[in-house]
Write an enzyme that holds these catalytic residues in place. Structure first.
Site, PDB file in Angstrom:
ATOM      1  N   GLN A 104      -3.382  12.548  35.514  1.00 21.90           N
ATOM      2  CA  GLN A 104      -4.779  12.664  35.925  1.00 21.90           C
ATOM      3  C   GLN A 104      -5.609  11.420  35.644  1.00 21.90           C
ATOM      4  OE1 GLN A 104      -5.378  16.106  33.187  1.00 21.90           O
ATOM      5  NE2 GLN A 104      -7.391  15.235  32.851  1.00 21.90           N
TER       6      GLN A 104
ATOM      7  N   SER B  82     -18.130  14.477  24.611  1.00 20.92           N
ATOM      8  CA  SER B  82     -16.931  14.062  25.327  1.00 20.92           C
ATOM      9  C   SER B  82     -16.103  13.181  24.398  1.00 20.92           C
ATOM     10  CB  SER B  82     -17.330  13.265  26.579  1.00 20.92           C
ATOM     11  OG  SER B  82     -16.222  12.544  27.052  1.00 20.92           O
TER      12      SER B  82
ATOM     13  N   LEU C 190     -10.372  16.177  19.603  1.00 25.58           N
ATOM     14  CA  LEU C 190     -11.246  17.354  19.710  1.00 25.58           C
ATOM     15  C   LEU C 190     -12.638  17.116  19.128  1.00 25.58           C
ATOM     16  CD1 LEU C 190      -8.653  20.119  18.727  1.00 25.58           C
ATOM     17  CD2 LEU C 190      -9.217  19.236  21.004  1.00 25.58           C
ATOM     18  N   HIS C 191     -13.630  17.717  19.794  1.00 27.88           N
ATOM     19  CA  HIS C 191     -15.010  17.674  19.304  1.00 27.88           C
ATOM     20  C   HIS C 191     -15.558  19.098  19.394  1.00 27.88           C
ATOM     21  CE1 HIS C 191     -15.987  17.855  23.545  1.00 27.88           C
ATOM     22  NE2 HIS C 191     -15.304  16.732  23.765  1.00 27.88           N
TER      23      HIS C 191
ATOM     24  N   ASP D 141     -16.977  20.002  33.082  1.00 32.39           N
ATOM     25  CA  ASP D 141     -16.117  19.520  34.164  1.00 32.39           C
ATOM     26  C   ASP D 141     -16.202  20.536  35.313  1.00 32.39           C
ATOM     27  OD1 ASP D 141     -14.604  17.144  32.817  1.00 32.39           O
ATOM     28  OD2 ASP D 141     -14.646  18.742  31.350  1.00 32.39           O
TER      29      ASP D 141
ATOM     30  N   HIS E  54     -14.840  21.217  22.586  1.00 26.44           N
ATOM     31  CA  HIS E  54     -13.519  21.865  22.624  1.00 26.44           C
ATOM     32  C   HIS E  54     -13.496  23.077  21.681  1.00 26.44           C
ATOM     33  CE1 HIS E  54     -12.211  17.545  23.463  1.00 26.44           C
ATOM     34  NE2 HIS E  54     -11.763  18.184  24.516  1.00 26.44           N
TER      35      HIS E  54
ATOM     36  N   GLY F 149     -14.392  24.249  30.139  1.00 19.98           N
ATOM     37  CA  GLY F 149     -15.783  23.836  29.934  1.00 19.98           C
ATOM     38  C   GLY F 149     -16.484  23.549  31.252  1.00 19.98           C
TER      39      GLY F 149
HETATM   40  P1  AMP Z   1     -10.407  17.560  27.835  1.00 20.12           P
HETATM   41  O1  AMP Z   1      -9.733  17.443  26.527  1.00 20.12           O
HETATM   42  O2  AMP Z   1     -11.454  16.518  28.059  1.00 20.12           O
HETATM   43  O3  AMP Z   1      -9.457  17.724  28.978  1.00 20.12           O
HETATM   44  O4  AMP Z   1     -11.236  18.920  27.773  1.00 20.12           O
HETATM   45  C1  AMP Z   1     -10.599  20.153  27.500  1.00 20.12           C
HETATM   46  C2  AMP Z   1     -11.545  21.270  27.816  1.00 20.12           C
HETATM   47  O5  AMP Z   1     -12.722  21.149  27.023  1.00 20.12           O
HETATM   48  C3  AMP Z   1     -12.005  21.236  29.296  1.00 20.12           C
HETATM   49  O6  AMP Z   1     -12.044  22.563  29.789  1.00 20.12           O
HETATM   50  C4  AMP Z   1     -13.386  20.646  29.179  1.00 20.12           C
HETATM   51  O7  AMP Z   1     -14.244  21.042  30.227  1.00 20.12           O
HETATM   52  C5  AMP Z   1     -13.852  21.217  27.860  1.00 20.12           C
HETATM   53  N1  AMP Z   1     -14.956  20.417  27.310  1.00 20.12           N
HETATM   54  C6  AMP Z   1     -15.001  19.074  27.199  1.00 20.12           C
HETATM   55  N2  AMP Z   1     -16.205  18.682  26.729  1.00 20.12           N
HETATM   56  C7  AMP Z   1     -16.945  19.817  26.545  1.00 20.12           C
HETATM   57  C8  AMP Z   1     -18.266  20.082  26.099  1.00 20.12           C
HETATM   58  N3  AMP Z   1     -19.085  19.098  25.737  1.00 20.12           N
HETATM   59  N4  AMP Z   1     -18.678  21.360  26.054  1.00 20.12           N
HETATM   60  C9  AMP Z   1     -17.844  22.379  26.418  1.00 20.12           C
HETATM   61  N5  AMP Z   1     -16.582  22.194  26.852  1.00 20.12           N
HETATM   62  C10 AMP Z   1     -16.136  20.928  26.931  1.00 20.12           C
END
Ligand code: AMP
Length: 287
Positions: free
Chosen positions: A62, A189, A34-35, A155, A38, A152
């Protein structure tokens, strides 16, 4: 205290109990590592609902490249602490087979068509990615049930696919949240931590190219080809391998993308590029 539930079955029971008590649920699906991007989703889910929950599941369906799946960062203890601090009430995970009803082969489900919004861009460059996302998101929604689900905008194409899934389900409302960025403009990311210093500097060009497209749009440019050429020029860098730099009208996603956007009220500029083997995507609204 943040509760950890190790299977979608136990999570489904928790969600059903909370709803039976009259509580609204906010849900944030993630793959962990997480960042702040998230956490912006989690914080909003906490603010807008009686209870917020998150899934942490690195979904093998995926990943179209084994290496990317193996290298995907994992840090459950850190993620747990961050979710707890953000006010999340429950997180869950599980094994792939636990998400799918018995006698359903997840890989067969993930091979199905992911719908009109999965065509082109990510659909073309990451075959199997959006079908894999669709397969797991359907199961995650089936697990959590009626909720506000936070995604987010980074994506963007995934958001279109997810909105289409939710349109066919009762009670799941999709909330799209703005992209959180580094000071340089680079979209946050989980993959960014694999970028070296020089690649990090070059990565800032993605957002710069998108902003240049937005400026040209505001100045009246409506030719998709011209906007795309402008972005490619901004992305020039020996380290960068561009996959796509496109402008699309989301309202006409499933049709052959029209080259002239004259008359379109809004469009999206979208980029995918690799730096040092790390694949990055970003996009911006043209309106
Ligand atoms: P992931 O863990 O990469 O599958 O992301 C989980 C959720 O966090 C998805 O809905 C992403 O679009 C969202 N997300 C990832 N990076 C960002 C960001 N920089 N800003 C906002 N939402 C994000």
């Amino acid at each position: 205290m943040l509760k950890f539930l190790p299977s979608p079955q136990s999570a489904a029971r928790w969600c059903a109990r909370e709803r039976a008590r009259g509580r609204t649920l906010g849900f944030v699906p993630t793959m962990g590592a997480l960042h702040r991007g998230h956490l912006s989703l989690v914080e909003r889910a906490v603010r807008e609902n009686d209870r917020a929950c998150a899934s942490i599941f690195v979904n093998p369906l995926q990943f179209n490249e084994c290496e990317d799946l193996e290298n995907y960062p994992r840090d459950q203890a850190r993620d747990h602490a961050l979710l707890e601090r953000a006010g999340c009430a429950m997180r869950f995970g599980g094994e792939l087979a636990q998400f799918f009803p018995a006698a359903h082969d997840p890989r067969e489900i993930a091979a199905r068509d992911a719908g009109p919004y999965a065509r082109g861009l990510e659909g073309a460059f990451r075959p199997g990615h959006l079908p894999g996302v669709r397969a797991i998101v359907e199961r995650l929604f089936a697990t959590v049930g009626a909720c506000n689900a936070y995604f987010g905008e980074k994506d963007f194409q995934q958001c279109l696919v997810v909105q289409e899934i939710a349109a066919g389900m009762a009670g799941v409302n999709i909330v799209i949240c703005p992209t959180v960025r580094e000071k340089s403009g680079l979209a946050m990311s989980s993959r960014n931590r694999r970028l070296g210093a020089a690649d990090l500097r070059a990565a800032a060009k993605l957002h710069r190219a998108l902003r240049a497209a937005r400026q040209a749009w505001r100045d009246g440019e409506r030719d998709a080809g011209a906007l795309e050429a402008l972005m490619r020029a901004q992305l020039q860098d020996a380290r960068m391998q561009i996959e796509y730099a496109e402008v699309r009208d989301p309202a006409q996603w499933s049709e052959a993308a029209p080259r002239s956007l004259r008359g379109a009220k809004r469009a999206r500029a979208l980029i995918a590029a690799s730096l040092g083997g790390v694949r990055l995507i970003d996009n911006i609204a043209l309106e």
